[in-house]
Motif scaffolding. Structure first.
Motif, PDB file in Angstrom:
ATOM      1  N   TRP A 191       3.624   5.727  -2.096  1.00 35.05           N
ATOM      2  CA  TRP A 191       2.725   4.784  -2.772  1.00 35.05           C
ATOM      3  C   TRP A 191       3.453   3.487  -3.140  1.00 35.05           C
ATOM      4  O   TRP A 191       2.822   2.450  -3.307  1.00 35.05           O
ATOM      5  CB  TRP A 191       2.051   5.425  -3.990  1.00 35.05           C
ATOM      6  CG  TRP A 191       2.986   5.948  -5.051  1.00 35.05           C
ATOM      7  CD1 TRP A 191       3.558   7.191  -5.102  1.00 35.05           C
ATOM      8  CD2 TRP A 191       3.448   5.253  -6.218  1.00 35.05           C
ATOM      9  NE1 TRP A 191       4.350   7.307  -6.216  1.00 35.05           N
ATOM     10  CE2 TRP A 191       4.292   6.134  -6.924  1.00 35.05           C
ATOM     11  CE3 TRP A 191       3.221   3.972  -6.739  1.00 35.05           C
ATOM     12  CZ2 TRP A 191       4.921   5.774  -8.116  1.00 35.05           C
ATOM     13  CZ3 TRP A 191       3.850   3.625  -7.923  1.00 35.05           C
ATOM     14  CH2 TRP A 191       4.684   4.513  -8.604  1.00 35.05           C
ATOM     15  N   VAL A 192       4.776   3.528  -3.258  1.00 36.75           N
ATOM     16  CA  VAL A 192       5.544   2.301  -3.527  1.00 36.75           C
ATOM     17  C   VAL A 192       5.736   1.516  -2.221  1.00 36.75           C
ATOM     18  O   VAL A 192       5.608   0.300  -2.181  1.00 36.75           O
ATOM     19  CB  VAL A 192       6.908   2.621  -4.188  1.00 36.75           C
ATOM     20  CG1 VAL A 192       7.691   1.334  -4.451  1.00 36.75           C
ATOM     21  CG2 VAL A 192       6.701   3.388  -5.495  1.00 36.75           C
ATOM     22  N   ILE A 193       5.999   2.238  -1.136  1.00 38.98           N
ATOM     23  CA  ILE A 193       6.112   1.589   0.181  1.00 38.98           C
ATOM     24  C   ILE A 193       4.793   0.874   0.507  1.00 38.98           C
ATOM     25  O   ILE A 193       4.781  -0.260   0.973  1.00 38.98           O
ATOM     26  CB  ILE A 193       6.451   2.617   1.290  1.00 38.98           C
ATOM     27  CG1 ILE A 193       7.800   3.288   1.007  1.00 38.98           C
ATOM     28  CG2 ILE A 193       6.467   1.943   2.657  1.00 38.98           C
ATOM     29  CD1 ILE A 193       8.186   4.351   2.020  1.00 38.98           C
ATOM     30  N   ASP A 194       3.683   1.550   0.205  1.00 37.03           N
ATOM     31  CA  ASP A 194       2.374   0.941   0.466  1.00 37.03           C
ATOM     32  C   ASP A 194       2.217  -0.367  -0.306  1.00 37.03           C
ATOM     33  O   ASP A 194       1.683  -1.342   0.216  1.00 37.03           O
ATOM     34  CB  ASP A 194       1.244   1.906   0.081  1.00 37.03           C
ATOM     35  CG  ASP A 194       0.983   2.934   1.170  1.00 37.03           C
ATOM     36  OD1 ASP A 194       1.584   2.810   2.249  1.00 37.03           O
ATOM     37  OD2 ASP A 194       0.182   3.859   0.935  1.00 37.03           O
ATOM     38  N   TYR A 195       2.693  -0.369  -1.551  1.00 42.31           N
ATOM     39  CA  TYR A 195       2.590  -1.604  -2.342  1.00 42.31           C
ATOM     40  C   TYR A 195       3.396  -2.732  -1.692  1.00 42.31           C
ATOM     41  O   TYR A 195       2.901  -3.853  -1.529  1.00 42.31           O
ATOM     42  CB  TYR A 195       3.070  -1.404  -3.792  1.00 42.31           C
ATOM     43  CG  TYR A 195       3.286  -2.745  -4.454  1.00 42.31           C
ATOM     44  CD1 TYR A 195       2.195  -3.500  -4.880  1.00 42.31           C
ATOM     45  CD2 TYR A 195       4.562  -3.296  -4.563  1.00 42.31           C
ATOM     46  CE1 TYR A 195       2.371  -4.779  -5.410  1.00 42.31           C
ATOM     47  CE2 TYR A 195       4.752  -4.565  -5.080  1.00 42.31           C
ATOM     48  CZ  TYR A 195       3.658  -5.305  -5.504  1.00 42.31           C
ATOM     49  OH  TYR A 195       3.846  -6.566  -6.001  1.00 42.31           O
ATOM     50  N   VAL A 214      -3.644  -8.385  -4.021  1.00 41.60           N
ATOM     51  CA  VAL A 214      -2.700  -7.282  -4.244  1.00 41.60           C
ATOM     52  C   VAL A 214      -3.273  -6.256  -5.229  1.00 41.60           C
ATOM     53  O   VAL A 214      -3.062  -5.049  -5.080  1.00 41.60           O
ATOM     54  CB  VAL A 214      -1.344  -7.854  -4.742  1.00 41.60           C
ATOM     55  CG1 VAL A 214      -0.432  -6.743  -5.235  1.00 41.60           C
ATOM     56  CG2 VAL A 214      -0.658  -8.639  -3.629  1.00 41.60           C
ATOM     57  N   ALA A 215      -4.032  -6.759  -6.218  1.00 44.56           N
ATOM     58  CA  ALA A 215      -4.574  -5.880  -7.257  1.00 44.56           C
ATOM     59  C   ALA A 215      -5.650  -4.925  -6.728  1.00 44.56           C
ATOM     60  O   ALA A 215      -6.044  -3.980  -7.410  1.00 44.56           O
ATOM     61  CB  ALA A 215      -5.138  -6.719  -8.406  1.00 44.56           C
ATOM     62  N   ARG A 216      -6.102  -5.135  -5.501  1.00 45.77           N
ATOM     63  CA  ARG A 216      -7.071  -4.199  -4.920  1.00 45.77           C
ATOM     64  C   ARG A 216      -6.437  -2.823  -4.718  1.00 45.77           C
ATOM     65  O   ARG A 216      -7.128  -1.816  -4.655  1.00 45.77           O
ATOM     66  CB  ARG A 216      -7.558  -4.726  -3.572  1.00 45.77           C
ATOM     67  CG  ARG A 216      -8.396  -5.974  -3.705  1.00 45.77           C
ATOM     68  CD  ARG A 216      -8.766  -6.462  -2.328  1.00 45.77           C
ATOM     69  NE  ARG A 216      -9.592  -7.661  -2.395  1.00 45.77           N
ATOM     70  CZ  ARG A 216     -10.037  -8.291  -1.329  1.00 45.77           C
ATOM     71  NH1 ARG A 216      -9.745  -7.824  -0.118  1.00 45.77           N
ATOM     72  NH2 ARG A 216     -10.780  -9.369  -1.450  1.00 45.77           N
ATOM     73  N   TYR A 217      -5.137  -2.829  -4.577  1.00 42.29           N
ATOM     74  CA  TYR A 217      -4.419  -1.557  -4.449  1.00 42.29           C
ATOM     75  C   TYR A 217      -4.252  -0.993  -5.865  1.00 42.29           C
ATOM     76  O   TYR A 217      -3.607  -1.615  -6.708  1.00 42.29           O
ATOM     77  CB  TYR A 217      -3.060  -1.790  -3.779  1.00 42.29           C
ATOM     78  CG  TYR A 217      -2.219  -0.558  -3.617  1.00 42.29           C
ATOM     79  CD1 TYR A 217      -2.712   0.563  -2.955  1.00 42.29           C
ATOM     80  CD2 TYR A 217      -0.923  -0.504  -4.129  1.00 42.29           C
ATOM     81  CE1 TYR A 217      -1.928   1.697  -2.808  1.00 42.29           C
ATOM     82  CE2 TYR A 217      -0.137   0.625  -3.982  1.00 42.29           C
ATOM     83  CZ  TYR A 217      -0.650   1.716  -3.324  1.00 42.29           C
ATOM     84  OH  TYR A 217       0.120   2.853  -3.179  1.00 42.29           O
ATOM     85  N   PRO A 218      -4.853   0.157  -6.150  1.00 40.12           N
ATOM     86  CA  PRO A 218      -4.915   0.645  -7.539  1.00 40.12           C
ATOM     87  C   PRO A 218      -3.542   0.878  -8.186  1.00 40.12           C
ATOM     88  O   PRO A 218      -3.431   0.801  -9.408  1.00 40.12           O
ATOM     89  CB  PRO A 218      -5.679   1.971  -7.427  1.00 40.12           C
ATOM     90  CG  PRO A 218      -6.371   1.927  -6.098  1.00 40.12           C
ATOM     91  CD  PRO A 218      -5.549   1.039  -5.211  1.00 40.12           C
ATOM     92  N   LYS A 219      -2.519   1.142  -7.384  1.00 40.79           N
ATOM     93  CA  LYS A 219      -1.218   1.438  -7.983  1.00 40.79           C
ATOM     94  C   LYS A 219      -0.272   0.231  -7.976  1.00 40.79           C
ATOM     95  O   LYS A 219       0.938   0.383  -8.148  1.00 40.79           O
ATOM     96  CB  LYS A 219      -0.565   2.605  -7.253  1.00 40.79           C
ATOM     97  CG  LYS A 219      -1.262   3.928  -7.551  1.00 40.79           C
ATOM     98  CD  LYS A 219      -0.643   5.073  -6.783  1.00 40.79           C
ATOM     99  CE  LYS A 219      -1.352   6.382  -7.109  1.00 40.79           C
ATOM    100  NZ  LYS A 219      -1.071   7.405  -6.099  1.00 40.79           N
ATOM    101  N   SER A 220      -0.815  -0.967  -7.807  1.00 41.77           N
ATOM    102  CA  SER A 220       0.031  -2.169  -7.737  1.00 41.77           C
ATOM    103  C   SER A 220       0.930  -2.346  -8.959  1.00 41.77           C
ATOM    104  O   SER A 220       2.134  -2.552  -8.827  1.00 41.77           O
ATOM    105  CB  SER A 220      -0.839  -3.426  -7.593  1.00 41.77           C
ATOM    106  OG  SER A 220      -1.043  -3.696  -6.234  1.00 41.77           O
ATOM    107  N   GLY A 244       6.364  -1.942 -11.529  1.00 42.84           N
ATOM    108  CA  GLY A 244       7.249  -1.404 -12.569  1.00 42.84           C
ATOM    109  C   GLY A 244       8.318  -0.508 -11.971  1.00 42.84           C
ATOM    110  O   GLY A 244       9.485  -0.554 -12.357  1.00 42.84           O
ATOM    111  N   TYR A 245       7.915   0.302 -11.013  1.00 42.21           N
ATOM    112  CA  TYR A 245       8.845   1.216 -10.343  1.00 42.21           C
ATOM    113  C   TYR A 245       9.953   0.421  -9.653  1.00 42.21           C
ATOM    114  O   TYR A 245      11.142   0.732  -9.783  1.00 42.21           O
ATOM    115  CB  TYR A 245       8.065   2.044  -9.310  1.00 42.21           C
ATOM    116  CG  TYR A 245       8.831   3.198  -8.727  1.00 42.21           C
ATOM    117  CD1 TYR A 245       8.612   4.504  -9.172  1.00 42.21           C
ATOM    118  CD2 TYR A 245       9.765   3.005  -7.705  1.00 42.21           C
ATOM    119  CE1 TYR A 245       9.312   5.569  -8.631  1.00 42.21           C
ATOM    120  CE2 TYR A 245      10.474   4.060  -7.164  1.00 42.21           C
ATOM    121  CZ  TYR A 245      10.238   5.339  -7.625  1.00 42.21           C
ATOM    122  OH  TYR A 245      10.939   6.387  -7.085  1.00 42.21           O
TER     123      TYR A 245
END
Ligand SMILES: [Zn+2]
Length: 176
Positions: A124-128, A150-156, A161-162
């Motif tokens: 999910w971080v790679i996807d971001y 970018v904010a369309r991706y729910p875990k942005s 932060g990660y």
């Protein structure tokens, strides 16, 4: 690659390290981090071992560019579909010469490069990171329109932060 020249190795000893050894590529050099109490023999043994490991890892990276493109294609469908071909990169690949950035994008030729440092992070971080660069194909600068994409991706936010945490832990200020 057979016959590749041996990289320049910089060994760094750390008093805080007890048993762990790690290595990463920094431009033309390979930095190997070892515990301070290692003997010269242990140092030499571990440098060889880490170079072999790094080469194996980079071999895997080279093979996974296709997987990276498949991942990008899925993200475009999910989040950037209405932009059509504008959001479709001409190439997406892993690179090892980009230690100060997670990824980069050249909107003029549509190419995207993702740092090998992202490779070991959760999907999910790679996807971001990938979506961030794909969004730059549509909006090159970090303006409000860009962040809205970018904010369309729910875990942005979580992913940002990660990545900040990873950058702080490695002591390398990484930017996007
Ligand atoms: Zn950016």
């Amino acid at each position: 690659m057979a016959g590749a020249r041996k990289p320049v190795v910089e060994v760094r000893r750390s008093q805080r390290r007890r048993r762990t050894v790690s290595a990463y590529r920094d431009g033309e050099r390979v930095v190997v981090l070892i515990p301070d109490q290692f003997s010269r023999a242990e140092e030499s043994e571990w440098v060889d071992r880490m170079l072999a490991r790094l080469a194996a890892r980079e071999g895997r990276l080279a093979r996974s560019d296709a997987e990276l493109l498949a991942r990008a294609t899925r993200l475009i469908k999910l989040y950037l579909a209405e932009h059509g071909t504008q959001a479709v990169p001409t190439s997406v690949r892993w690179v090892t010469n980009q230690n100060g950035r997670w990824g980069s994008c050249t909107p003029d030729d549509g190419t995207i490069r993702i740092s090998h440092r992202v490779q070991g992070l959760p999907d999910w971080v790679i996807d971001y990171v990938l979506l961030h660069e794909l969004a730059h194909l549509i909006v090159p600068s970090h303006n409000a329109r860009f962040w809205a994409l970018v904010a369309r991706y729910p875990k942005s936010e979580r992913a940002r932060g990660y990545l900040e945490g990873v950058a702080a832990a490695s002591g390398t200020p990484l930017t996007d």
